[in-house]
Design a protein around this motif. Sequence first.
Motif, PDB file in Angstrom:
ATOM      1  N   VAL A  43       0.841  -1.204   0.000  1.00 24.19           N
ATOM      2  CA  VAL A  43       0.000   0.000   0.000  1.00 24.19           C
ATOM      3  C   VAL A  43       0.874   1.252   0.000  1.00 24.19           C
ATOM      4  CG1 VAL A  43      -1.612   1.336   1.418  1.00 24.19           C
ATOM      5  CG2 VAL A  43      -2.036  -1.085   0.997  1.00 24.19           C
ATOM      6  N   GLU A  44       1.897   1.265   0.843  1.00 23.53           N
ATOM      7  CA  GLU A  44       2.782   2.436   0.897  1.00 23.53           C
ATOM      8  C   GLU A  44       3.477   2.646  -0.440  1.00 23.53           C
ATOM      9  OE1 GLU A  44       6.636   4.032   3.375  1.00 23.53           O
ATOM     10  OE2 GLU A  44       5.077   2.975   4.509  1.00 23.53           O
ATOM     11  N   GLU A  45       3.890   1.570  -1.076  1.00 26.19           N
ATOM     12  CA  GLU A  45       4.555   1.716  -2.365  1.00 26.19           C
ATOM     13  C   GLU A  45       3.589   2.266  -3.416  1.00 26.19           C
ATOM     14  OE1 GLU A  45       7.958  -0.573  -4.640  1.00 26.19           O
ATOM     15  OE2 GLU A  45       6.158  -1.819  -4.434  1.00 26.19           O
ATOM     16  N   ARG A  46       2.354   1.759  -3.456  1.00 30.83           N
ATOM     17  CA  ARG A  46       1.366   2.279  -4.422  1.00 30.83           C
ATOM     18  C   ARG A  46       1.092   3.754  -4.208  1.00 30.83           C
ATOM     19  NH1 ARG A  46      -1.336  -2.535  -3.698  1.00 30.83           N
ATOM     20  NH2 ARG A  46      -2.899  -1.632  -2.347  1.00 30.83           N
ATOM     21  N   TRP A  47       0.921   4.166  -2.940  1.00 31.05           N
ATOM     22  CA  TRP A  47       0.661   5.583  -2.665  1.00 31.05           C
ATOM     23  C   TRP A  47       1.894   6.433  -2.976  1.00 31.05           C
ATOM     24  CZ3 TRP A  47      -3.788   7.721  -2.756  1.00 31.05           C
ATOM     25  CH2 TRP A  47      -4.927   7.024  -2.343  1.00 31.05           C
ATOM     26  N   GLY A  48       3.087   5.877  -2.819  1.00 31.92           N
ATOM     27  CA  GLY A  48       4.293   6.608  -3.206  1.00 31.92           C
ATOM     28  C   GLY A  48       4.292   6.900  -4.697  1.00 31.92           C
ATOM     29  N   ARG A  49       3.866   5.917  -5.483  1.00 25.95           N
ATOM     30  CA  ARG A  49       3.771   6.149  -6.929  1.00 25.95           C
ATOM     31  C   ARG A  49       2.705   7.201  -7.233  1.00 25.95           C
ATOM     32  NH1 ARG A  49       3.879   0.253  -7.252  1.00 25.95           N
ATOM     33  NH2 ARG A  49       1.719   0.352  -7.977  1.00 25.95           N
ATOM     34  N   PHE A  50       1.616   7.202  -6.482  1.00 28.77           N
ATOM     35  CA  PHE A  50       0.559   8.196  -6.667  1.00 28.77           C
ATOM     36  C   PHE A  50       1.098   9.606  -6.432  1.00 28.77           C
ATOM     37  CE2 PHE A  50      -2.648  10.996  -4.825  1.00 28.77           C
ATOM     38  CZ  PHE A  50      -3.679  10.915  -5.751  1.00 28.77           C
ATOM     39  N   MET A  51       1.936   9.766  -5.421  1.00 30.17           N
ATOM     40  CA  MET A  51       2.444  11.097  -5.073  1.00 30.17           C
ATOM     41  C   MET A  51       3.117  11.783  -6.255  1.00 30.17           C
ATOM     42  SD  MET A  51       3.984  10.870  -1.229  1.00 30.17           S
ATOM     43  CE  MET A  51       3.832   9.261  -0.490  1.00 30.17           C
ATOM     44  N   GLY A  90       2.977  10.402  -9.684  1.00 30.01           N
ATOM     45  CA  GLY A  90       2.385  10.116 -10.988  1.00 30.01           C
ATOM     46  C   GLY A  90       0.884  10.020 -11.035  1.00 30.01           C
ATOM     47  N   GLY A  91       0.207  10.246  -9.918  1.00 27.45           N
ATOM     48  CA  GLY A  91      -1.246  10.185  -9.914  1.00 27.45           C
ATOM     49  C   GLY A  91      -1.784   8.771  -9.957  1.00 27.45           C
ATOM     50  N   ALA A  92      -3.089   8.673 -10.199  1.00 28.03           N
ATOM     51  CA  ALA A  92      -3.789   7.390 -10.140  1.00 28.03           C
ATOM     52  C   ALA A  92      -3.228   6.371 -11.128  1.00 28.03           C
ATOM     53  CB  ALA A  92      -5.276   7.605 -10.385  1.00 28.03           C
ATOM     54  N   GLU A  93      -2.859   6.818 -12.315  1.00 31.96           N
ATOM     55  CA  GLU A  93      -2.332   5.880 -13.315  1.00 31.96           C
ATOM     56  C   GLU A  93      -1.075   5.175 -12.818  1.00 31.96           C
ATOM     57  OE1 GLU A  93      -3.692   4.694 -16.195  1.00 31.96           O
ATOM     58  OE2 GLU A  93      -5.395   5.760 -15.330  1.00 31.96           O
ATOM     59  N   ALA A  94      -0.273   5.859 -12.039  1.00 32.09           N
ATOM     60  CA  ALA A  94       0.969   5.275 -11.524  1.00 32.09           C
ATOM     61  C   ALA A  94       0.711   4.212 -10.466  1.00 32.09           C
ATOM     62  CB  ALA A  94       1.864   6.375 -10.956  1.00 32.09           C
ATOM     63  N   LEU A 139       1.233  19.366  -3.978  1.00 31.28           N
ATOM     64  CA  LEU A 139       1.023  18.714  -5.270  1.00 31.28           C
ATOM     65  C   LEU A 139      -0.118  17.717  -5.112  1.00 31.28           C
ATOM     66  CD1 LEU A 139       1.979  18.059  -8.186  1.00 31.28           C
ATOM     67  CD2 LEU A 139       3.471  16.328  -7.143  1.00 31.28           C
ATOM     68  N   ALA A 140      -1.130  17.799  -5.985  1.00 38.47           N
ATOM     69  CA  ALA A 140      -2.323  16.961  -5.841  1.00 38.47           C
ATOM     70  C   ALA A 140      -2.661  16.266  -7.147  1.00 38.47           C
ATOM     71  CB  ALA A 140      -3.499  17.802  -5.368  1.00 38.47           C
ATOM     72  N   HIS A 141      -3.275  15.094  -6.993  1.00 30.51           N
ATOM     73  CA  HIS A 141      -3.731  14.303  -8.127  1.00 30.51           C
ATOM     74  C   HIS A 141      -5.149  13.810  -7.830  1.00 30.51           C
ATOM     75  CE1 HIS A 141       0.373  14.095  -9.673  1.00 30.51           C
ATOM     76  NE2 HIS A 141       0.762  13.700  -8.477  1.00 30.51           N
ATOM     77  N   GLU A 142      -5.888  13.552  -8.890  1.00 37.36           N
ATOM     78  CA  GLU A 142      -7.212  12.956  -8.736  1.00 37.36           C
ATOM     79  C   GLU A 142      -7.048  11.507  -8.299  1.00 37.36           C
ATOM     80  OE1 GLU A 142     -11.084  12.104 -11.502  1.00 37.36           O
ATOM     81  OE2 GLU A 142     -10.023  14.022 -11.766  1.00 37.36           O
ATOM     82  N   LEU A 143      -7.897  11.102  -7.351  1.00 37.38           N
ATOM     83  CA  LEU A 143      -7.849   9.730  -6.842  1.00 37.38           C
ATOM     84  C   LEU A 143      -8.355   8.747  -7.887  1.00 37.38           C
ATOM     85  CD1 LEU A 143      -9.189  10.392  -3.246  1.00 37.38           C
ATOM     86  CD2 LEU A 143      -6.857   9.781  -3.881  1.00 37.38           C
ATOM     87  N   PRO A 144      -7.931   7.487  -7.784  1.00 41.79           N
ATOM     88  CA  PRO A 144      -8.430   6.485  -8.727  1.00 41.79           C
ATOM     89  C   PRO A 144      -9.912   6.217  -8.484  1.00 41.79           C
ATOM     90  CG  PRO A 144      -7.138   5.435  -7.007  1.00 41.79           C
ATOM     91  CD  PRO A 144      -7.001   6.920  -6.815  1.00 41.79           C
ATOM     92  N   THR A 192      -9.502  14.934  -5.234  1.00 44.61           N
ATOM     93  CA  THR A 192      -8.048  14.974  -5.333  1.00 44.61           C
ATOM     94  C   THR A 192      -7.441  14.926  -3.937  1.00 44.61           C
ATOM     95  OG1 THR A 192      -7.970  17.392  -5.309  1.00 44.61           O
ATOM     96  CG2 THR A 192      -8.077  16.334  -7.473  1.00 44.61           C
ATOM     97  N   TRP A 193      -6.261  14.359  -3.875  1.00 49.51           N
ATOM     98  CA  TRP A 193      -5.485  14.347  -2.631  1.00 49.51           C
ATOM     99  C   TRP A 193      -4.121  14.931  -2.915  1.00 49.51           C
ATOM    100  CZ3 TRP A 193      -5.884   9.079   0.422  1.00 49.51           C
ATOM    101  CH2 TRP A 193      -7.130   9.005   1.052  1.00 49.51           C
ATOM    102  N   SER A 194      -3.661  15.748  -1.979  1.00 41.87           N
ATOM    103  CA  SER A 194      -2.299  16.277  -2.039  1.00 41.87           C
ATOM    104  C   SER A 194      -1.334  15.233  -1.482  1.00 41.87           C
ATOM    105  CB  SER A 194      -2.203  17.557  -1.206  1.00 41.87           C
ATOM    106  OG  SER A 194      -2.360  17.242   0.175  1.00 41.87           O
ATOM    107  N   VAL A 195      -0.059  15.463  -1.719  1.00 41.62           N
ATOM    108  CA  VAL A 195       0.965  14.600  -1.126  1.00 41.62           C
ATOM    109  C   VAL A 195       0.805  14.598   0.392  1.00 41.62           C
ATOM    110  CG1 VAL A 195       3.457  14.358  -0.737  1.00 41.62           C
ATOM    111  CG2 VAL A 195       2.586  14.896  -3.036  1.00 41.62           C
ATOM    112  N   ARG A 196       0.539  15.751   0.967  1.00 44.81           N
ATOM    113  CA  ARG A 196       0.345  15.846   2.419  1.00 44.81           C
ATOM    114  C   ARG A 196      -0.794  14.930   2.874  1.00 44.81           C
ATOM    115  NH1 ARG A 196      -0.110  20.657   2.251  1.00 44.81           N
ATOM    116  NH2 ARG A 196       1.944  21.347   2.958  1.00 44.81           N
ATOM    117  N   ARG A 197      -1.912  14.967   2.143  1.00 47.90           N
ATOM    118  CA  ARG A 197      -3.076  14.139   2.506  1.00 47.90           C
ATOM    119  C   ARG A 197      -2.743  12.654   2.373  1.00 47.90           C
ATOM    120  NH1 ARG A 197      -5.927  11.244   4.268  1.00 47.90           N
ATOM    121  NH2 ARG A 197      -8.165  11.070   4.227  1.00 47.90           N
ATOM    122  N   VAL A 198      -1.989  12.292   1.354  1.00 48.38           N
ATOM    123  CA  VAL A 198      -1.559  10.901   1.186  1.00 48.38           C
ATOM    124  C   VAL A 198      -0.715  10.473   2.385  1.00 48.38           C
ATOM    125  CG1 VAL A 198      -0.115   9.338  -0.189  1.00 48.38           C
ATOM    126  CG2 VAL A 198      -1.716  10.901  -1.324  1.00 48.38           C
TER     127      VAL A 198
END
Length: 169
Positions: free
Chosen positions: A51-59, A61-65, A119-124, A134-140
Motif C-alpha cells: 500500500v505504501e509503495e502504491r501511494w508513493g507512486r501516486f504522489m 504520478g497520480g492514479a495511473e501510476a 502537489l495533488a492528483h485525482e484519486l483512482p 483529489t489528494w495532495s501529497v500531504r493528505r496521502v
Amino acid sequence: MGEREELVETLDKHRGLLRHTVRDLTDAQAARRTTVSELSLGGLIKHVAAVEERWGRFMTGGAEAMRGRDGQHGPGNADAWAAQFRMAEGDTLAGLLAEYERVARGTDELVRTLPDLDLAHELPPAPWFPPGTTWSVRRVLLHLIAETAQHAGHADIVRESLDGAKSTG
C-alpha cells in the motif's frame, strides 16, 4: 523540525510499532492466522509495504501510476484482496521486512525531496472515493500514517492471540 520531518518521523514511529510486533517470530508464526479474518502478521507487513509503495507512486504520478501488473489500482478481486494479507509460498518474514524497509526508505526520500507537499492528483475510481476527489501529497502521507497505525493495532491483536506477547503495556 519542519513539517516534512514531522510527517516522516510520525510515519516511521508507526512503522516501528508494526515491526516491533513481529519481533522474534518464525516464518510459520508470522504466516499463521489467529482470527477469523485473513490477517497474519507477515501478511500485514506485506500489505502495508504494498500500500505504501502504491501511494508513493501516486504522489508523483497520480492514479495511473498506482496501477499494478493486472491494470488494477488495487487488488482486482476478492481472492487477490485476501492474498495480500497472507504470506505466499516462498515468503519469509525477513524478506517481507526487508521489502518494507526498502519501501519506507523510498517514501521518506520522496517526502524529503518533492518540491511541494501541496502537489495533488485525482484519486483512482473506487467506491470509497467520491468521483473527482483529489489528494495532495500531504493528505496521502496522513492517510499512510493512519493506515500504518491501524494495521499496527491489528498486528498487536494478532500477536497477542498468537503467543500472548504484547507490543505495548
